[in-house]
Design an enzyme around this catalytic site. Structure first.
Site, PDB file in Angstrom:
ATOM      1  N   LYS A 109      78.945  27.585  44.239  1.00  0.00           N
ATOM      2  CA  LYS A 109      77.933  28.644  44.091  1.00  0.00           C
ATOM      3  C   LYS A 109      76.578  28.005  43.794  1.00  0.00           C
ATOM      4  O   LYS A 109      76.483  27.093  42.959  1.00  0.00           O
ATOM      5  CB  LYS A 109      78.348  29.577  42.943  1.00  0.00           C
ATOM      6  CG  LYS A 109      77.428  30.763  42.737  1.00  0.00           C
ATOM      7  CD  LYS A 109      77.950  31.632  41.592  1.00  0.00           C
ATOM      8  CE  LYS A 109      77.118  32.887  41.396  1.00  0.00           C
ATOM      9  NZ  LYS A 109      77.633  33.717  40.285  1.00  0.00           N
ATOM     10  N   SER A 117      78.465  38.553  41.567  1.00  0.00           N
ATOM     11  CA  SER A 117      77.429  37.846  42.277  1.00  0.00           C
ATOM     12  C   SER A 117      77.921  36.654  43.095  1.00  0.00           C
ATOM     13  O   SER A 117      77.203  36.176  43.963  1.00  0.00           O
ATOM     14  CB  SER A 117      76.384  37.359  41.279  1.00  0.00           C
ATOM     15  OG  SER A 117      76.962  36.451  40.351  1.00  0.00           O
ATOM     16  N   SER A 164      81.538  38.371  37.798  1.00  0.00           N
ATOM     17  CA  SER A 164      81.122  37.802  39.083  1.00  0.00           C
ATOM     18  C   SER A 164      82.110  36.864  39.756  1.00  0.00           C
ATOM     19  O   SER A 164      81.878  36.446  40.892  1.00  0.00           O
ATOM     20  CB  SER A 164      79.801  37.062  38.921  1.00  0.00           C
ATOM     21  OG  SER A 164      78.758  37.984  38.918  1.00  0.00           O
TER      22      SER A 164
END
Ligand code: GLN
Length: 475
Positions: free
Chosen positions: A76, A151, A175
């Site tokens: 990420k 997210s 997330s």
């Protein structure tokens, strides 16, 4: 969907049926084919990954294997890798390069894993749909008209569509687990402090956790064992024994007590998801577990307390992006105007909303009624879990109130977007570990996830019970 597991790749490597180079090449091919539609990867390190694979293959030729030799990992884009771009999905950092490498990445690399590229996410990890990335939304691999969750949507979509074995995400309020549920993969949020946050760009420091996405529980725990442990560079990291690789005994869970919190099964819940929770409870019961109704009465205050506390922490953490030291800088006549124009132009609307909310709840006159009160609620939520875990070993809940929603569906209504975290935020408020496991699909073919929660540092229970559920669902 494609079930590319490291466990299988590892066997093939050890039997000489494949090589690290072949694994990386095949992922690169798939990324080339699939990523234009998915937008899961923001950047791919093709050459560097192939080079590293060749080095690992040389080691293999001498019979040397490390814990994760040849595991291909997506990261990420909020986790630092020295000399690599680190955008946080924001215009603010669109040209920023990391000055050092996060501890989690350092440990993965030492264990022989290969970082194949950076995955898309909501700006500064604030969001539940990945639609708030400056670099465009990510599509759900099961239905490209739907969101992958957020997210960490890029990491979830990448693992679900077989673009890498595993991926790192971060979980401040859900997330990792929410996108895992939407994309049909395993997502594990460790205990707060289990994994060092050194090199993770801070959103809400007392909530943020790094954790894995994987196609299967075993892979997720393989990653967890490598990245966890004390780190002198993060004072909140804990020196706890990592969970062991105990093969879950699929046939018997006798003596295990599973709690079903009634507040997680209220009217707002999609019927398919309720069905998956009931079915899972029945499966666990048939393996000898005792299923007990429990109550977590403070659950209804979770979202409110969460959004007061994380915005407060975010307003402080994001003060550093001032256009002076790094990041986006706007030209302006005076210093003050430069600050204003840089922050106004560098941040997206949701990030600004949160900075303003956070500044408000911390300001004189409001601090006691918002920030301090939310801290008290946090403690009460913590107490709820303590009480529940005096009666049961793990809790079983839905991960999300609905399956993946349509792109654009919640974009005009931040409150609706925030409510998609209703079942995940309380674990972060209490700092406890939780995992989302894919079970069935609904009538539209969309994945349904269930969530297991355990007391702090008891990830081993998630492995045992999750493994049993996984065995039962794959039959
Ligand atoms: N959706 C939640 C938020 O926007 C959770 C985000 C996260 O866990 N990083 O804050």
């Amino acid at each position: 969907m494609h079930g590319a597991t490291y466990a299988e790749a590892r066997c093939a490597l050890e039997n000489g049926e494949t090589s690290c180079e072949a694994l990386v090449s095949s992922f690169l091919d798939r990324i080339e084919k699939k990523n234009p539609e998915l937008n899961a990867f923001l950047r791919v390190d093709a050459e560097a990954s192939l080079d590293r694979a060749r080095t690992l293959d040389e080691e293999r030729a001498h019979g040397n294997y490390r814990e994760l030799t040849g595991m291909v990992v997506g990261v990420k884009d909020v986790i630092c890798r020295k000399d690599h771009l680190l955008t946080c999905g924001s215009r603010m950092l669109s040209e920023f390069k990391s000055l050092y490498t996060a501890t989690a990445i350092e440990r993965l690399e030492q264990a022989g894993a290969i970082m194949i590229g950076a995955t898309n996410c909501d700006e500064f990890a604030m969001g539940s749909s990945n639609e708030l990335s400056h670099f465009g939304p990510v599509a759900n691999p099961h239905d490209p008209s739907r969101v992958p969750g957020g997210s960490s949507g890029g990491s979830a979509a990448a693992v679900a569509s077989g673009l890498c074995h595993t991926a790192l995400g971060t979980d401040t309020g859900g997330s990792i687990r929410q996108p895992a549920a939407f994309c049909g993969v395993v997502g594990l949020k460790p205990t707060y402090g289990r994994v060092s946050r050194y090199g993770l760009v801070a959103y809400a420091s007392s909530f943020d956790c790094i954790g894995p996405f994987a196609n299967g529980i075993k892979d997720a725990f393989r990653v967890l064992r490598v990245i966890s442990g004390a780190d002198p560079r993060d004072a909140t990291s804990a020196n706890a024994e990592p969970p062991k690789d105990s093969d879950p005994d699929g046939s018997s869970l006798s003596g295990l007590r599973v709690g079903l919190p009634q507040e997680f099964l209220d009217e707002g819940l999609d019927e398919n998801i309720r069905g998956a929770v009931t079915q899972t409870a029945n499966t666990l019961q048939s393996m000898g577990a005792e299923v007990i109704d429990v109550s977590l009465p403070m659950t209804e205050y979770g979202i409110a307390a969460y959004y007061v506390l994380v915005t407060a922490e975010a307003s402080s953490n994001l003060a550093r992006y001032d256009g002076v030291r790094y990041g986006f800088r706007a030209e302006a006549a005076s210093l003050r105007e430069m600050y204003e124009a840089s922050r106004s132009g560098g941040f997206g609307a949701e990030v600004k909303r949160r900075i303003m909310l956070g500044t408000y709840v911390l300001s004189a006159g409001y601090y006691e009624s918002y920030y301090e009160r939310a801290q008290r609620v946090r403690r009460l939520i913590w107490n709820d879990f303590d009480q529940a875990f005096s009666k049961v070993d793990v809790l079983l809940t839905p991960t999300t109130p609905t399956t993946a929603f349509k792109l654009g569906e919640k974009m005009d209504d931040p409150l609706q977007m925030y409510l998609s975290d209703v079942y995940t935020v309380t674990a972060n408020l209490a700092g406890i570990p939780a995992i989302s496991i894919p079970t069935r699909t609904d009538k539209a073919g969309l994945p349904v996830g269930i969530q297991l929660l355990a007391p702090a540092f008891e990830e081993g229970r998630l492995l045992r019970v999750g493994g049993a559920i996984e065995n039962a669902t794959s039959d």
